[in-house]
Motif scaffolding. Structure first.
Motif, PDB file in Angstrom:
ATOM      1  N   PRO A  56       0.690  -1.406  -0.243  1.00 55.17           N
ATOM      2  CA  PRO A  56       0.177   0.000   0.261  1.00 55.17           C
ATOM      3  C   PRO A  56       1.024   1.018   0.295  1.00 55.17           C
ATOM      4  N   ARG A  57       2.027   1.564   0.636  1.00 57.52           N
ATOM      5  CA  ARG A  57       2.330   2.192   0.767  1.00 57.52           C
ATOM      6  C   ARG A  57       3.560   2.896  -0.162  1.00 57.52           C
ATOM      7  N   VAL A  58       3.891   2.098  -0.930  1.00 53.61           N
ATOM      8  CA  VAL A  58       4.703   2.100  -2.619  1.00 53.61           C
ATOM      9  C   VAL A  58       3.775   2.211  -2.666  1.00 53.61           C
ATOM     10  N   ALA A  59       3.268   1.353  -3.290  1.00 57.65           N
ATOM     11  CA  ALA A  59       1.515   1.836  -4.723  1.00 57.65           C
ATOM     12  C   ALA A  59       1.467   3.603  -5.149  1.00 57.65           C
ATOM     13  N   LYS A  60       1.246   3.745  -3.381  1.00 57.37           N
ATOM     14  CA  LYS A  60       0.417   4.711  -3.076  1.00 57.37           C
ATOM     15  C   LYS A  60       1.727   6.033  -3.408  1.00 57.37           C
ATOM     16  N   ALA A  61       2.644   5.570  -3.551  1.00 59.48           N
ATOM     17  CA  ALA A  61       3.668   7.269  -2.849  1.00 59.48           C
ATOM     18  C   ALA A  61       4.136   7.069  -4.611  1.00 59.48           C
ATOM     19  N   ARG A  62       4.124   5.643  -5.598  1.00 58.96           N
ATOM     20  CA  ARG A  62       4.091   5.326  -6.924  1.00 58.96           C
ATOM     21  C   ARG A  62       3.265   6.139  -7.957  1.00 58.96           C
TER      22      ARG A  62
END
Length: 201
Positions: free
Chosen positions: A152-158
């Motif tokens: 979730p963090r990586v997907a949101k940041a990218r």
């Protein structure tokens, strides 16, 4: 007396040449022929540049990348040679922290890491490998659960759909060696390089 010493000296010189020179050179030569990539350090390249090794982790701090396990390795303090400072994934000083489970510094650090990770993904349990160091402090891999927790963090940041990032993680899960030894794992550097490639594409 020389008669008694001479055989000892000859054996010492012979064993030094055999075990200290001939054997290491032979093993290095065989490794170079049979396993050239591994013999050179299992280096990973991107666009012709070496970006790391598949065997030694490295710190990733950006929200856009998957993070590896914490590392307890240290280096000499440049201001005071009698002290050390944290130096994550320092291959010259491999080792754990040697702090026991009742040590307050360790408990506080783990609790702080858990609290920070919970902010990224409050609905999931924090995988243990994301808050504990490995014995070497150099572990390049995390568990599949550790990688999926960070989706979730990586997907949101990218600004990428979570399903696509989750699929990328699934593609990079390496199983047990010969189906028996070890645990399934994900190499963090290889996953992050694939993530960059996905973003570029």
């Amino acid at each position: 007396m020389l008669r008694e010493i001479r055989p000892a000296i000859v054996v010492l010189v012979a064993l030094t040449l055999i075990t200290g020179l001939a054997y290491p050179l032979a093993m290095t030569g065989i490794a170079e022929v049979l396993f050239p990539r591994q013999a050179q350090g299992s280096l990973i390249e991107r666009d012709g540049q070496v970006v790391g090794s598949a065997l030694i982790g490295q710190p990733f701090t950006s929200e856009k990348y998957f993070h590896g396990r914490p590392s307890a390795t240290t280096a000499p303090d440049p201001n005071d040679a009698t002290k050390t400072v944290p130096a994550p994934y320092n291959a010259a000083n491999s080792g754990g922290s040697n702090l026991g489970p009742s040590n307050k510094a360790l408990v506080d650090r783990v609790q702080g890491d858990m609290d920070a990770l919970k902010k990224d993904n409050p609905s999931a349990d924090v995988p243990i490998d994301l808050v504990t160091t490995s014995a070497s402090g150099l572990d390049p891999d995390i568990s599949p659960e550790g990688a999926l927790f960070q989706v979730p963090r990586v997907a949101k940041a990218r600004n990428v759909p979570e399903d696509r990032v989750r699929q990328l993680v699934a593609e990079h899960i390496q199983g047990r060696w010969l189906g028996l030894l070890g645990e399934p794992h994900v190499n963090v550097l290889e996953l992050n390089l694939a993530l960059d490639k996905l973003a570029a594409g």
